[in-house]
Design an enzyme around this catalytic site. Structure first.
Site, PDB file in Angstrom:
ATOM      1  N   ARG A 169     -32.008  -2.665  -9.962  1.00  0.00           N
ATOM      2  CA  ARG A 169     -31.804  -3.935  -9.259  1.00  0.00           C
ATOM      3  C   ARG A 169     -32.980  -4.891  -9.369  1.00  0.00           C
ATOM      4  O   ARG A 169     -32.817  -6.016  -9.810  1.00  0.00           O
ATOM      5  CB  ARG A 169     -31.518  -3.678  -7.768  1.00  0.00           C
ATOM      6  CG  ARG A 169     -30.255  -2.896  -7.499  1.00  0.00           C
ATOM      7  CD  ARG A 169     -29.911  -2.943  -6.031  1.00  0.00           C
ATOM      8  NE  ARG A 169     -28.789  -2.052  -5.694  1.00  0.00           N
ATOM      9  CZ  ARG A 169     -28.242  -1.983  -4.500  1.00  0.00           C
ATOM     10  NH1 ARG A 169     -28.703  -2.722  -3.516  1.00  0.00           N
ATOM     11  NH2 ARG A 169     -27.230  -1.162  -4.263  1.00  0.00           N
ATOM     12  N   HIS A 178     -21.062  -3.689 -12.752  1.00  0.00           N
ATOM     13  CA  HIS A 178     -22.031  -3.809 -11.658  1.00  0.00           C
ATOM     14  C   HIS A 178     -21.334  -3.637 -10.305  1.00  0.00           C
ATOM     15  O   HIS A 178     -20.924  -4.619  -9.677  1.00  0.00           O
ATOM     16  CB  HIS A 178     -22.715  -5.174 -11.729  1.00  0.00           C
ATOM     17  CG  HIS A 178     -23.977  -5.256 -10.914  1.00  0.00           C
ATOM     18  ND1 HIS A 178     -25.159  -4.655 -11.294  1.00  0.00           N
ATOM     19  CD2 HIS A 178     -24.244  -5.879  -9.736  1.00  0.00           C
ATOM     20  CE1 HIS A 178     -26.084  -4.912 -10.402  1.00  0.00           C
ATOM     21  NE2 HIS A 178     -25.555  -5.649  -9.431  1.00  0.00           N
ATOM     22  N   TYR A 190     -15.268 -22.483  -6.458  1.00  0.00           N
ATOM     23  CA  TYR A 190     -15.343 -23.918  -6.723  1.00  0.00           C
ATOM     24  C   TYR A 190     -16.138 -24.251  -7.979  1.00  0.00           C
ATOM     25  O   TYR A 190     -16.040 -25.367  -8.476  1.00  0.00           O
ATOM     26  CB  TYR A 190     -15.975 -24.656  -5.535  1.00  0.00           C
ATOM     27  CG  TYR A 190     -15.208 -24.509  -4.249  1.00  0.00           C
ATOM     28  CD1 TYR A 190     -13.884 -24.939  -4.149  1.00  0.00           C
ATOM     29  CD2 TYR A 190     -15.785 -23.929  -3.138  1.00  0.00           C
ATOM     30  CE1 TYR A 190     -13.179 -24.805  -2.977  1.00  0.00           C
ATOM     31  CE2 TYR A 190     -15.085 -23.792  -1.944  1.00  0.00           C
ATOM     32  CZ  TYR A 190     -13.776 -24.234  -1.874  1.00  0.00           C
ATOM     33  OH  TYR A 190     -13.077 -24.099  -0.704  1.00  0.00           O
TER      34      TYR A 190
END
Length: 828
Positions: A42, A88, A131
């Site tokens: 990570r 992932h 969006y």
């Protein structure tokens, strides 16, 4: 301690099974597994491609989805879903955050994702993934280029159904160019972005000279190049970071002091430190101003837009030094921030702290390995193709026999075997011949195959030379880096400075010193102040723009009063006035500001002069059009910005206002019917502000006072009168002018009629202009340009000589060491 678990027995009923474990061992094991996952999966980037696992998976997935720069954008949620479902499994928010960061030009020096929509700002969060849209940026194609040519290793994904690359080919040093930040367990990384062209130049130098020192590399990479520009102060911390992997440097906003309004200067901020947004700066400044911890700021505007970019305008109060306010802003606000470099990255699966040379070396080694593996792959593919082409050429040389062998065979297996035996072919070649359509086995295709064979042999030879020579292999890597820098390189944005230029222990005054100065008011209505209180130079080679009506001694942080023809005095701050530079000639007020910028006048109201507001200063002498004179006691109210200094009768106006610096000076009236009256100031007793004054001069008929002032009888002075016709339009007559010696006019008593100052010629019946003051006299037009005056005459009651241009105002010498005198007031 124990852990309780449940196991399903064979009869379908659940029963408890208690396992005794050591809690410390369980905590140690679980914590180590968690720490390992955070560090390697990570938080920390790989030193070879500069990518964290989530970033690498995003770029690989987008490449596999075909989201190239020449394709249309797709919804970000589609990319996030593909990455999360295949590679992932850590939640969509982590994936989308990484995707957004790679698309932000203020976060990445070379963005890897081309975002469409609201991807946020340094102060605001991006829009939701449903969006926004995204595709790979052009630079990202260099990161994934040749990934399908066995250049990097692949590993199974989390569920073993897919594979993912362990590292990207990375055609440019992404870790140095874009930097990285992340917090792991027990360690963190914080790497600054750099300029692509500079980093590539250093990498190429290291390829050419593997024993290059840090100083050699820093000639190419002098320091970070931040996406938001700004200025980096102090380079010692940068060198420490490049040498040891840890160091700090200070980032400053890029600012300039500009004239933001006609009366005020301001600080214009066009670039901010890395990861600092304008809203954060604005909020902090407002908090400091409200808490009175930051002085000198009158207004703050954010004028940023997509065309001009960032533009914060910080307006500075008059009386404060902008450079000193800027230093306070650097000290107290995020306009100056510290960046701590901590170059921690994974090398061979282990976290290491790396300096500049080590980071470049890891990348160069990786790129050499990628180029070698790519060359091996390409040579193998070309050798396989050459093998097939050679087989086809053999078949074309005896095509009839090949067809006969195939037609006489019972099946494809027998045909393959007979071809191998008859033409000494390999099994791969025989299968390819059997799969080739007959239409390709023509004479024309034979020529194409011959050409293809030659090309393949040349490419194989070239690849073999590269693989056989370490020097040529390094040259290929260097040339490819140069091409990437040429394609994607941009000029440096961040300025590097050894120091700020101002010692931290040197105290810079915040406010303008309260030094003595002179306040000037001109005939064209301009106000200004001088840099000091030295007497104004005598009238020598005069190149002044204007004549001065009033000159008042004051201090920079003091106040003066503007006197109007309506008998009002309006308070103004001297510090608000523009400063004229020191000069060896009479000052030019072309750099002054109109008085209308400082006071609000009513219709028909004009300014006739200025005076000091100092209670201990000289008094003010006033003269009106109806012949009233008044000496004002300087008891001006401190809590009002404007007030009356004389009670005027109906229809009366003030025509002159001047400071009375000595009781020995004369008060002088000049009327429209060419009468001049002078008498000592002691003839008029001082009165309070509401008083209406006393009779100053006796007027005959329709005559009125056109000029009033104070004259020092001990100085050489002149009287200037200009006569004309009362029936002509104002400002259209040239008139006849006369200059006479002030000493020719005898003093008389107050409220008398005075003596004649000029004899009218034919067509003249009124004085248009008049003035009395220190010699020599000078005249200007209504735009402040000099107008020649006639030679001086000895007779006080003589007639005038016709002028060449219209005169708007007359003034005199202002170089006396005992203080300034007054000039003509501006006309309506």
């Amino acid at each position: 301690m124990a852990r309780r678990t449940t196991t399903p027995p064979t009869d379908g009923d659940f029963e408890e099974r208690i396992v005794d474990i050591d809690v410390s061992a369980e905590m140690r094991t679980s914590f180590l597994e968690y720490a390992y996952s955070v560090i390697y999966q990570r938080a920390l980037p790989d030193a070879r491609d500069g990518l964290k696992p989530v970033q690498r998976r995003i770029l690989y997935s987008m490449s596999e989805m075909g989201l190239r720069p020449d394709r249309g954008h797709v919804k970000s949620s589609r990319v996030v879903g593909d990455v999360m479902g295949k590679l992932h499994p850590h939640g969509d928010s982590a994936i989308y955050d990484a995707l957004v960061r790679m698309a932000q030009p203020f976060s990445m020096r070379l963005p890897l994702v081309d975002g469409h929509g609201n991807f946020g700002s340094p102060d605001d969060l991006p829009a939701a993934m449903r969006y926004t849209e995204a595709r790979l940026a052009a630079a990202a194609m260099s990161m994934v280029q040749s990934i399908d040519e066995d250049t990097v290793d692949f590993k199974p994904n989390y569920d073993g159904q897919e594979t993912e690359p362990t590292v990207m080919p990375s055609a440019f040093p992404n870790l140095l160019v874009n930097g990285a930040t992340g917090i792991a367990v027990g360690m963190a990384t914080n790497m600054a972005p750099h300029n692509l062209v500079e980093v590539v130049a250093a990498a190429r130098h290291l390829i050419k000279k593997p024993d290059a020192t840090l100083d050699d590399l820093m000639r190419f990479v002098p320091g970070p190049d931040l996406p938001t520009g700004g200025t980096i102060i102090g380079l010692d911390g940068i060198r420490d970071a490049y040498a040891k992997g840890r160091g700090t440097f200070r980032m400053r906003a890029k600012c300039a002091v500009e004239q933001v309004s006609p009366r005020r200067k301001g600080i214009v901020v066009t670039e901010l430190p890395f990861n600092v947004g304008p809203e954060r700066v604005v909020t902090k400044i407002k908090e400091l101003v409200t808490a009175k911890k930051l002085q000198g700021i009158s207004d703050l505007k954010d004028l940023s837009d997509r065309h001009r970019g960032l533009r914060l305008v910080i307006e500075i109060k008059n009386g404060f030094i902008p450079e000193a306010v800027l230093e306070e802003l650097y000290r107290l606000t995020p306009m100056e921030e510290t960046f701590g470099i901590n170059n921690v990255a994974l090398v061979d699966g282990e976290p290491r702290t790396l300096g500049l040379r080590e980071l470049l070396q890891v990348y160069v080694d990786h790129r050499i390995d990628v180029t070698r593996r790519r060359s091996l792959y390409r040579r193998r593919k070309r050798e396989e193709r050459l093998h097939l082409v050679e087989g086809l050429i053999i078949a074309l040389l005896d095509i009839d026999q090949v067809i006969q062998v195939i037609r006489s065979s019972d099946d494809s297996g027998q045909a393959r075997q007979r071809l191998i035996e008859s033409f000494t072919l390999s099994e791969i070649q025989a299968n390819y011949i059997l799969d080739t359509p007959l239409r390709r086995l023509t004479r024309f295709d034979k020529l194409e195959l011959d050409r293809e064979k030659a090309v393949l042999e040349a490419e194989i030879a070239e690849l073999s030379e590269i693989l056989a020579s370490e020097t040529k292999l390094r040259k290929v890597v260097s040339d490819e880096l140069a091409q990437v820098a040429k394609t994607f390189g941009t000029p440096r944005r961040t300025v590097l400075l050894e120091s700020s230029g101002v010692a931290r222990n040197v105290s810079v005054p915040l406010e303008v010193a309260d030094d003595p100065c002179l306040v000037l008011f001109s005939s064209t209505g301009l106000l200004a102040r001088t840099a000091d209180a030295s007497p104004l130079p005598a009238d020598g080679e005069r190149s002044a723009h204007d004549v001065l009506v009033s000159v008042v001694r004051s201090t920079v942080r003091g106040e003066v009063g503007v006197v109007t023809n309506q008998g009002r005095m309006i308070r103004i701050q001297v510090v608000d006035l523009p400063t004229l530079p020191p000069t060896n000639s009479p000052p030019s007020l072309s750099g002054g500001h109109p008085v209308s910028e400082y006071v609000t006048l009513e219709q028909g109201e004009t300014v006739v002069g200025i005076g000091s507001l100092d209670p201990e200063g000289p008094g003010l002498a006033l003269g009106t059009a109806q012949g009233v004179v008044k000496r004002v006691v300087p008891d001006y109210p401190a809590n009002r910005d404007d007030f009356e200094v004389i009670g005027l009768k109906e229809g009366d106006t003030v025509v002159g206002a001047a400071e009375l610096t000595s009781e020995d000076h004369d008060l002088v009236f000049i009327t429209s019917d060419a009468q001049l009256l002078r008498y000592p100031a002691t003839s008029v007793r001082p009165q309070g502000r509401p008083a209406g004054g006393m009779a100053g001069i006796r007027l005959d008929g329709d005559a009125r006072v056109i000029w009033f002032g104070v004259v020092d009888p001990t100085r050489e002075s002149r009287v200037v009168t200009i006569a004309g016709s009362s029936t002509a339009l104002p400002g259209t007559q040239v008139g006849g002018a006369k200059i006479s010696d002030y000493a020719e006019y005898p003093p008389k008593g107050r409220a008398t009629g005075g003596v004649r100052a000029q004899r009218f010629l034919k067509g003249e019946d009124v004085l248009l202009l008049a003035w009395a003051g220190p010699a020599p006299a000078r005249a200007v037009s209504n735009v402040g340009k000099p107008v020649p005056l006639p030679e001086e005459l000895g007779r006080r009651d003589g007639s005038g000589l016709r002028l060449t241009h219209t005169v708007a105002a007359v003034g005199g010498s202002l170089g006396a060491s005992d203080g300034p005198s007054e000039g003509e007031s501006p006309q309506d």
